[in-house]
Write a protein that holds these residues in place. Structure first.
Motif, PDB file in Angstrom:
ATOM      1  N   PHE A 313       0.858  -1.225  -0.131  1.00  0.00           N
ATOM      2  CA  PHE A 313       0.084  -0.118  -0.043  1.00  0.00           C
ATOM      3  C   PHE A 313       0.851   1.250   0.101  1.00  0.00           C
ATOM      4  CE2 PHE A 313      -2.588  -3.270   2.179  1.00  0.00           C
ATOM      5  CZ  PHE A 313      -3.550  -3.262   0.994  1.00  0.00           C
ATOM      6  N   LEU A 314       1.891   1.205   0.514  1.00  0.00           N
ATOM      7  CA  LEU A 314       2.842   2.458   0.539  1.00  0.00           C
ATOM      8  C   LEU A 314       3.517   2.609  -0.964  1.00  0.00           C
ATOM      9  CD1 LEU A 314       5.019   2.274   3.884  1.00  0.00           C
ATOM     10  CD2 LEU A 314       3.080   3.673   3.285  1.00  0.00           C
ATOM     11  N   SER A 315       3.440   1.723  -1.653  1.00  0.00           N
ATOM     12  CA  SER A 315       3.683   1.707  -3.203  1.00  0.00           C
ATOM     13  C   SER A 315       2.765   2.472  -3.832  1.00  0.00           C
ATOM     14  CB  SER A 315       3.916   0.371  -3.902  1.00  0.00           C
ATOM     15  OG  SER A 315       2.583  -0.487  -3.795  1.00  0.00           O
ATOM     16  N   PHE A 316       1.724   2.606  -3.352  1.00  0.00           N
ATOM     17  CA  PHE A 316       0.716   3.516  -4.197  1.00  0.00           C
ATOM     18  C   PHE A 316       1.090   4.804  -3.972  1.00  0.00           C
ATOM     19  CE2 PHE A 316      -1.674  -0.414  -4.267  1.00  0.00           C
ATOM     20  CZ  PHE A 316      -2.563  -0.330  -5.419  1.00  0.00           C
ATOM     21  N   TYR A 317       1.607   5.272  -2.564  1.00  0.00           N
ATOM     22  CA  TYR A 317       1.949   6.732  -2.506  1.00  0.00           C
ATOM     23  C   TYR A 317       3.268   7.086  -3.350  1.00  0.00           C
ATOM     24  CZ  TYR A 317      -1.047   6.808   1.914  1.00  0.00           C
ATOM     25  OH  TYR A 317      -2.096   6.997   2.728  1.00  0.00           O
ATOM     26  N   VAL A 318       4.041   5.930  -3.451  1.00  0.00           N
ATOM     27  CA  VAL A 318       5.273   6.274  -4.297  1.00  0.00           C
ATOM     28  C   VAL A 318       4.835   6.375  -5.727  1.00  0.00           C
ATOM     29  CG1 VAL A 318       7.392   5.301  -5.040  1.00  0.00           C
ATOM     30  CG2 VAL A 318       6.691   4.873  -2.922  1.00  0.00           C
ATOM     31  N   LEU A 319       3.729   5.739  -6.116  1.00  0.00           N
ATOM     32  CA  LEU A 319       3.472   5.722  -7.536  1.00  0.00           C
ATOM     33  C   LEU A 319       2.697   6.929  -7.702  1.00  0.00           C
ATOM     34  CD1 LEU A 319       2.053   2.225  -8.347  1.00  0.00           C
ATOM     35  CD2 LEU A 319       3.893   3.331  -9.297  1.00  0.00           C
ATOM     36  N   THR A 320       1.625   7.637  -6.811  1.00  0.00           N
ATOM     37  CA  THR A 320       1.271   8.807  -6.986  1.00  0.00           C
ATOM     38  C   THR A 320       2.131   9.971  -6.984  1.00  0.00           C
ATOM     39  OG1 THR A 320      -0.830   7.726  -5.581  1.00  0.00           O
ATOM     40  CG2 THR A 320      -0.565  10.155  -5.718  1.00  0.00           C
ATOM     41  N   VAL A 321       3.018   9.903  -6.199  1.00  0.00           N
ATOM     42  CA  VAL A 321       4.079  11.017  -5.932  1.00  0.00           C
ATOM     43  C   VAL A 321       4.790  11.142  -7.216  1.00  0.00           C
ATOM     44  CG1 VAL A 321       5.930  12.001  -4.792  1.00  0.00           C
ATOM     45  CG2 VAL A 321       4.081  11.141  -3.554  1.00  0.00           C
ATOM     46  N   THR A 322       5.196   9.666  -7.880  1.00  0.00           N
ATOM     47  CA  THR A 322       5.770   9.621  -9.113  1.00  0.00           C
ATOM     48  C   THR A 322       5.101  10.592 -10.230  1.00  0.00           C
ATOM     49  OG1 THR A 322       7.098   7.970  -8.373  1.00  0.00           O
ATOM     50  CG2 THR A 322       7.042   8.392 -10.630  1.00  0.00           C
ATOM     51  N   ALA A 323       3.777   9.978 -10.202  1.00  0.00           N
ATOM     52  CA  ALA A 323       3.009  10.473 -11.328  1.00  0.00           C
ATOM     53  C   ALA A 323       2.776  12.089 -11.128  1.00  0.00           C
ATOM     54  CB  ALA A 323       1.459   9.720 -11.245  1.00  0.00           C
ATOM     55  N   ALA A 324       2.600  12.471  -9.808  1.00  0.00           N
ATOM     56  CA  ALA A 324       2.393  14.137  -9.601  1.00  0.00           C
ATOM     57  C   ALA A 324       3.533  14.845 -10.162  1.00  0.00           C
ATOM     58  CB  ALA A 324       2.107  14.255  -8.182  1.00  0.00           C
ATOM     59  N   CYS A 325       4.723  14.189  -9.857  1.00  0.00           N
ATOM     60  CA  CYS A 325       5.887  15.091 -10.667  1.00  0.00           C
ATOM     61  C   CYS A 325       6.123  14.895 -11.788  1.00  0.00           C
ATOM     62  CB  CYS A 325       7.141  14.423  -9.641  1.00  0.00           C
ATOM     63  SG  CYS A 325       7.485  14.431  -8.101  1.00  0.00           S
ATOM     64  N   VAL A 326       5.690  13.642 -12.714  1.00  0.00           N
ATOM     65  CA  VAL A 326       5.862  13.666 -13.945  1.00  0.00           C
ATOM     66  C   VAL A 326       5.057  14.809 -14.684  1.00  0.00           C
ATOM     67  CG1 VAL A 326       5.439  12.220 -16.091  1.00  0.00           C
ATOM     68  CG2 VAL A 326       6.602  11.366 -13.965  1.00  0.00           C
ATOM     69  N   GLN A 327       3.525  14.565 -14.044  1.00  0.00           N
ATOM     70  CA  GLN A 327       2.530  15.625 -14.511  1.00  0.00           C
ATOM     71  C   GLN A 327       2.891  17.048 -14.319  1.00  0.00           C
ATOM     72  OE1 GLN A 327       0.002  14.697 -16.074  1.00  0.00           O
ATOM     73  NE2 GLN A 327      -1.550  16.431 -16.100  1.00  0.00           N
ATOM     74  N   TYR A 328       3.559  17.408 -13.264  1.00  0.00           N
ATOM     75  CA  TYR A 328       3.971  18.734 -12.911  1.00  0.00           C
ATOM     76  C   TYR A 328       5.021  19.209 -13.845  1.00  0.00           C
ATOM     77  CZ  TYR A 328       6.010  22.792 -10.716  1.00  0.00           C
ATOM     78  OH  TYR A 328       6.677  23.871 -10.173  1.00  0.00           O
ATOM     79  N   LYS A 329       5.984  18.229 -14.298  1.00  0.00           N
ATOM     80  CA  LYS A 329       7.212  18.514 -15.171  1.00  0.00           C
ATOM     81  C   LYS A 329       6.603  18.741 -16.644  1.00  0.00           C
ATOM     82  CE  LYS A 329      11.612  16.746 -16.820  1.00  0.00           C
ATOM     83  NZ  LYS A 329      12.358  15.769 -16.774  1.00  0.00           N
ATOM     84  N   ARG A 330       5.599  17.779 -16.919  1.00  0.00           N
ATOM     85  CA  ARG A 330       4.783  18.039 -18.239  1.00  0.00           C
ATOM     86  C   ARG A 330       4.119  19.269 -18.357  1.00  0.00           C
ATOM     87  NH1 ARG A 330       0.157  15.922 -20.632  1.00  0.00           N
ATOM     88  NH2 ARG A 330      -0.482  15.055 -18.763  1.00  0.00           N
ATOM     89  N   MET A 331       3.504  19.671 -17.284  1.00  0.00           N
ATOM     90  CA  MET A 331       2.560  21.026 -17.381  1.00  0.00           C
ATOM     91  C   MET A 331       3.765  22.125 -17.598  1.00  0.00           C
ATOM     92  SD  MET A 331      -0.582  20.150 -17.560  1.00  0.00           S
ATOM     93  CE  MET A 331       0.063  18.929 -18.925  1.00  0.00           C
ATOM     94  N   THR A 332       4.788  22.043 -16.769  1.00  0.00           N
ATOM     95  CA  THR A 332       5.616  23.141 -16.762  1.00  0.00           C
ATOM     96  C   THR A 332       6.401  23.323 -18.152  1.00  0.00           C
ATOM     97  OG1 THR A 332       6.338  22.787 -14.428  1.00  0.00           O
ATOM     98  CG2 THR A 332       7.725  24.107 -15.711  1.00  0.00           C
ATOM     99  N   GLN A 333       6.747  22.127 -18.776  1.00  0.00           N
ATOM    100  CA  GLN A 333       7.127  22.193 -20.109  1.00  0.00           C
ATOM    101  C   GLN A 333       6.122  22.850 -21.239  1.00  0.00           C
ATOM    102  OE1 GLN A 333       8.365  18.325 -20.840  1.00  0.00           O
ATOM    103  NE2 GLN A 333      10.462  18.543 -19.438  1.00  0.00           N
ATOM    104  N   LYS A 334       4.848  22.552 -20.894  1.00  0.00           N
ATOM    105  CA  LYS A 334       3.745  22.792 -21.748  1.00  0.00           C
ATOM    106  C   LYS A 334       3.396  24.451 -21.473  1.00  0.00           C
ATOM    107  CE  LYS A 334       0.689  20.041 -22.839  1.00  0.00           C
ATOM    108  NZ  LYS A 334      -0.599  18.917 -22.681  1.00  0.00           N
TER     109      LYS A 334
END
Length: 840
Positions: A313-334
């Motif tokens: 279940f902590l792996s879901f936290y890791v996946l969520t944080v990773t997805a948020a970082c990727v999304q933030y980076k993609r939005m920043t680039q856009k």
């Protein structure tokens, strides 16, 4: 004679009187006893045939050697050969540190004081500990009666083979109600916990397996086996986990007793004449059983199981944080790309802005150009890119419109006051009864007021959780204490073949596996919180996407859903502390909440102004829980209850269908029947016109068919598990509404984004596997404890978790995925005007 000699030596020469009389009486009593009784030096394994009466008592003397390293069991067997003796034969076994006595024929009592007579009795002698390495022990078996007629009997004393059980070694034996069996087990070095398993190939007669400390006497009859130690009733399977710390002698007895009747194990309750003095025929109640003692898991398995549970279940936290970082980076680039468009010329930019200005009216509700909408839906994927949206996807409103929106957002207007304004109340019936509704028609109330309205869902469920959970925790602690003190393991319906204790808790693994509900519920709350912060920032910037586009963002129901998921984990853990008939509703109460809140959230997406208030919603859910309790207590086989419930179920379905069909614009009063007849006459008979709202009618017709079918099934079958039946009604309605929502969303030309689609497919697969493990049925409180243990199975995951634990894992993940689906399934509409989003 020795006693007589001692008294004679005390007398003085020539003594007369009372002392002489007492001496003479004592001498006479001893002489009578010597003439009356006889002593035999008996041998083990020899059957002695003899007769006993009031004038003749036989004493059998046995001598054997007991070693400290090897314990040999000794068994006394007596068979009464005389038919219908007037008086019973009393057998007394005198040992060095214990005395055992029983009568033959043996009378055992059953239900309603019915009495059963057994002429064959076999008892195993308890073995007190020896002080030396080897000790010679002498014991006597006295056979006597008060009958003046001779009573014939057989007596045999023998050694018990395999009296001391070995680890992982199966031993078979036969027991009857009058001939119970017990064996000794000594903990080997390095083993602190073992599981004692007793199995039989036949279901009946009903038996009892007990674990008792090494002491005398041993309670090994049906009427006293529950006095001390731990015990379980059994048909084919029994298993008890035994810990070394509970037995100071590092050893214990495993006792198996066959009961005189089968009612305790769910056997047929036969009709017997209620005559207390009449002896019942016991019949053939012999049962062959196997006993085996296996080591339980060690501390390393506990640690690995806990790490595995936390890791998943902590792996879901890791996946969520990773997805948020990727999304933030993609939005920043856009965002950087939109601020510095390399591929768009200034002329093209001016052309796009010109087209948007030409198509937008100054104060149009949701003033958003079609071209702008198309462009933004392709270029913009998140509300957080506010500046880019203003530059390319959206148009600035006129100062008049912006001023009006800010004034509304800062007003202190309450919802009820807003409804009474002339521009709202005058057209409420007209707007809500249009043939085709858009979200803008049902999103006209002040956003701040609605936000507060839906926040009440969260605060109410938090309050309910506190007042509900505290008494539940207190009750299950009491249950666990009673189990530990009394040793009655029939109180709780565990999977005893995979129940790993920890401290006072009997089945720690079933509690640990509920951790997923709590951790994933908390994760969902954090995700909702992040979305709300982003949305509030967009509102603060007067972002048109947040103000005028997409499904209105109200997060109160999402917070309530996350809290309900966490409470489901807490209450499910409480239920599994001691699962049984009386506390099963703890495990289902918040499942009703989750199903109800999910349906409300689906409805709120397209009907934000007319959704039920928190007080009404929770009152309805309280009614559901009320009926759940009534069904558990009174529903089993009660025809009157099922009739009343089915009628209420059908009427509630009809009323809710009417409320949904007319969008709340109808009145339940004395004239409702007259209006119904009038509508049927004018619309169906006079004009033969179809329903005005086809889509809503299709949904409601299907919903009524499903609910009426479920009501008919309940009335005909009357299932014992009423709580699960009620939960099935809620889940069926939720699935039906969700399927309708998805179909109508696609029919309306909307699309489902990739992330939401992946969540739907992933959640559907997980739900399929979860339900597979749920229906394995490792235990059931609908039957007797002995019948429930017939379904027990070994651990299948890491030697620590069973099928039901895997259900907990998968169902918590599936619920989390379902919540994500509800949260993200309408993200494709974030750049679409609300007057272009259809209501269904």
């Amino acid at each position: 004679m020795g006693l007589f000699a001692r008294w004679k030596s005390r007398l003085k020469p020539g003594a007369v009187g009372a002392d002489c009389v007492l001496l003479w009486l004592l001498w006479l009593s001893v002489e009578q006893q010597a003439a009356k009784g006889s002593q035999i030096n008996a041998l083990f394994g020899v059957t002695y045939n003899s007769t006993v009466n009031a004038e003749n008592e036989t004493i059998y003397a046995f001598n054997h050697t007991v070693s400290r390293n090897q314990t040999d069991g000794v068994r006394v067997w007596v068979n009464l050969q005389s038919e219908n003796p007037k008086s019973p034969v009393l057998v007394v076994v005198r040992q060095k540190q214990a005395v055992l006595s029983f009568q033959v024929p043996l009378i055992l009592r059953g239900l309603y004081q019915r009495k059963y007579q057994y002429t064959q009795v076999g008892r195993t002698l308890c073995q007190p500990p020896t002080h030396g390495m080897s000790e010679n022990q002498l014991f006597y078996v006295d056979v006597s009666t008060l009958s003046i007629f001779g009573i014939s009997y057989q007596l045999r004393v023998s050694h018990v083979e395999s009296f001391t059980l070995l680890t992982n070694t199966k031993f078979s034996f036969t027991a009857t109600p009058s001939q119970p069996q017990y064996f000794k087990y000594v903990f080997p070095d390095g083993v602190d916990t073992v599981i004692v398993k007793v199995n039989s190939q036949i279901t009946f007669p009903c038996s009892v397996m007990s674990i008792q400390d090494i002491q005398c006497p041993v309670y090994d009859l049906d009427n006293n086996v529950a006095f001390i130690g731990m015990y379980q009733t059994m048909t084919t399977t029994a298993a008890i986990t035994v810990q070394r710390k509970d037995f100071p002698s590092n050893s214990f007895y495993v006792i198996v007793v066959v009961k005189t009747e089968d009612e305790a194990c769910g056997g047929p309750l036969k009709f017997y004449p209620l005559l207390p003095d009449k002896l019942m025929d016991p019949g053939n109640r012999s049962k062959t059983l196997d006993v085996v003692v296996t080591p339980a898991i060690n501390s390393e398995v506990y640690i690995f199981g806990m790490l595995f549970c936390f890791g998943i279940f902590l792996s879901f936290y890791v996946l969520t944080v990773t997805a948020a970082c990727v999304q933030y980076k993609r939005m920043t680039q856009k965002k950087e790309g939109l601020h510095n468009p390399a591929d768009v010329s200034p002329a093209e930019t001016a052309s796009l802005l010109g087209k948007g200005l030409a198509s937008a009216s100054p104060c149009e509700y949701g003033s958003f150009a079609d071209n702008g909408s198309t462009f933004s839906s392709e270029a913009i994927t998140d509300n957080s890119v506010a500046s880019a949206e203003v530059s390319y996807g959206y148009l600035e409103r006129s100062s008049e419109c912006a001023g009006r929106s800010r004034q509304e957002s800062l007003s202190s207007v309450e919802e009820d006051d807003y409804d009474t304004l002339a521009d709202i109340d005058s057209d409420k019936n007209i707007v809500r009864t249009k043939k085709f509704l858009c979200v803008s028609d049902l999103a006209r109330k002040d956003k701040r007021v609605l936000s507060k309205k839906y926040q009440i869902y969260f605060w109410n469920i938090a309050t309910i959780a506190v007042f509900y959970a505290l008494p539940v925790i207190q009750l299950v602690i009491t249950y666990q204490t009673v189990v530990n003190v009394t040793g009655n393991q029939d109180i709780c319906y565990y999977n005893f073949l995979c129940a790993h204790p920890l401290g006072p808790i009997s089945s720690f693994n079933n509690i640990l596996s509920n951790l997923g509900y709590i951790l994933l519920g908390l994760l969902f709350l954090l995700i909702v919180l992040c979305r709300e912060i982003i949305h509030k920032r967009a509102l603060f910037r007067n972002d048109l996407a947040a103000l005028e586009c997409g499904i209105p963002k109200h997060f109160g129901l999402y917070y309530a859903m996350g809290t309900a998921l966490m409470m489901e984990g807490i209450l499910s853990a409480c239920y599994h502390v001691c699962p049984n008939y009386t506390n099963f509703q703890f495990d289902t109460s918040f499942m009703y909440m989750i199903a109800g809140l999910c349906m409300l959230k689906l409805y709120q997406k397209r009907h934000p102004d007319i959704n039920a208030s928190a007080y009404t919603a929770y009152a309805c859910l309280a009614g559901v829980i009320f009926f759940s309790v009534l069904g558990v207590v009174f529903g089993k086989g009660n025809t009157a209850f099922w009739i009343v419930f089915s009628v209420i179920h059908i009427l509630a379905t009809l009323l809710l269908s009417t409320q949904l069909y007319y969008m709340g614009r109808w009145r339940l009063d004395s004239g409702v029947l007259r209006r119904m007849v009038y509508i049927i006459y004018t619309d169906s008979i006079r004009q033969c016109s179809g329903p005005m709202y086809i889509d809503r009618m299709v949904l409601l017709v299907m919903g009524n068919i499903v609910n009426w079918s479920l009501a008919a099934y309940g009335l005909i079958e009357r299932p014992n598990d009423f709580a699960s039946y009620l939960l099935a009604i809620g889940i069926c309605n939720l699935l039906l509404y969700f399927a309708f929502y998805i179909i109508m969303k696609l029919r309306s030309g909307e699309r489902i984004k990739c992330f939401a689609l992946v969540c739907i497919l992933f959640t559907a697969v997980i739900w399929g596997f979860a339900l597979f493990f749920f229906f394995q049925g490792l235990s059931t409180w609908q039957k007797t404890p002995a019948e429930s243990r017939e379904h027990n199975r070994e651990c299948i995951l890491l030697s620590f978790f069973d099928d039901h634990d895997i259900w907990h894992f998968l169902s918590s993940i599936a619920m989390f995925g379902s919540f994500l689906v509800l949260l993200t399934m309408d993200d494709d509409l974030d750049a679409v005007q609300r007057d272009k989003i259809y209501v269904f």
